[in-house]
Design an enzyme around this catalytic site. Sequence first.
Site, PDB file in Angstrom:
ATOM      1  N   CYS A  57     104.238  97.294  33.585  1.00  0.00           N
ATOM      2  CA  CYS A  57     105.559  96.970  34.151  1.00  0.00           C
ATOM      3  C   CYS A  57     106.675  97.595  33.324  1.00  0.00           C
ATOM      4  CB  CYS A  57     105.767  95.455  34.202  1.00  0.00           C
ATOM      5  SG  CYS A  57     104.576  94.622  35.235  1.00  0.00           S
ATOM      6  N   ARG A 134     102.756  94.898  42.875  1.00  0.00           N
ATOM      7  CA  ARG A 134     103.756  95.971  42.700  1.00  0.00           C
ATOM      8  C   ARG A 134     104.148  96.486  44.084  1.00  0.00           C
ATOM      9  NH1 ARG A 134     103.242  96.849  37.271  1.00  0.00           N
ATOM     10  NH2 ARG A 134     101.201  96.257  36.442  1.00  0.00           N
TER      11      ARG A 134
HETATM   12  C1  BEZ Z   1     101.047  95.185  33.174  1.00  0.00           C
HETATM   13  O1  BEZ Z   1     100.526  95.823  32.257  1.00  0.00           O
HETATM   14  O2  BEZ Z   1     102.180  95.421  33.568  1.00  0.00           O
HETATM   15  C2  BEZ Z   1     100.254  94.108  33.850  1.00  0.00           C
HETATM   16  C3  BEZ Z   1      98.896  94.266  33.938  1.00  0.00           C
HETATM   17  C4  BEZ Z   1      98.155  93.278  34.561  1.00  0.00           C
HETATM   18  C5  BEZ Z   1      98.789  92.156  35.084  1.00  0.00           C
HETATM   19  C6  BEZ Z   1     100.153  92.033  35.000  1.00  0.00           C
HETATM   20  C7  BEZ Z   1     100.897  93.023  34.400  1.00  0.00           C
END
Ligand code: BEZ
Length: 224
Positions: A57, A134
């Site tokens: 993110c 996402r």
């Molecule tokens: C992330 O790295 O942004 C992420 C990965 C898995 C679940 C939620 C966020």
Amino acid sequence: MEAPQSQPNTAYAMPRIGDTAPDFEAVTTFGTLKLSDYAKDSWLVLFSHPADFTPVCTTEMSGFAERKPEFDARNTKLMGLSIDSVHAHLAWVNNVREKTGVYFDFPIIADLDMNVSNRYGMVQPNEATTAAVRAVFFIDPAQKIRLIMYYPLNVGRNMDEILRVLDALQTSDKHGVAMPLNWKKGEKVIVPPPKTADEMNARIADDSVEKVDFYLARKELQEA
Ligand code: BEZ
């Protein structure tokens, strides 16, 4: 009985291309904003991320921030969302700025009650029940949803593709054309295929477009 608002609510229909974007008022890092006011007379890219202070993110939000001038140049506002508090958002915004110099200069919705994420189908319970996937919604100035992307939690999006489809939508609207496979701004576009025999005969006789056959014709745009 109405489902509690802090749960994924599958009673909402999934938003579809062509639907009017559900309007909402939400708490954001830029104060309380109403979608229809915030994006009045502009395009809007509304996107969700699963959680603040997570690695993928952080790369994605930084990508939106770094490429914001390109969205501005396309009369397009940005608005992020996650199911986190505004305090968490602000701490993350400040942390990323301190660590990398990148500032998230667009509002991020604090969707703790899942009101917006439920209405936009961003909570997909077989992927995650407490986090948004996402998602990216491309909303035009008439507040119509024009394109939707959903990515799972473990795959980051592609900023070049996000800008490419925005260019494609805007160019299609402006010139009444369609975009072929892998089209990029400046490349030839697809001329709409004939719908009647007269139009077919006119297309066959038309040497101003580059034809594979009457139904597959391309042309350059004078102004992309
Ligand atoms: C992330 O790295 O942004 C992420 C990965 C898995 C679940 C939620 C966020």
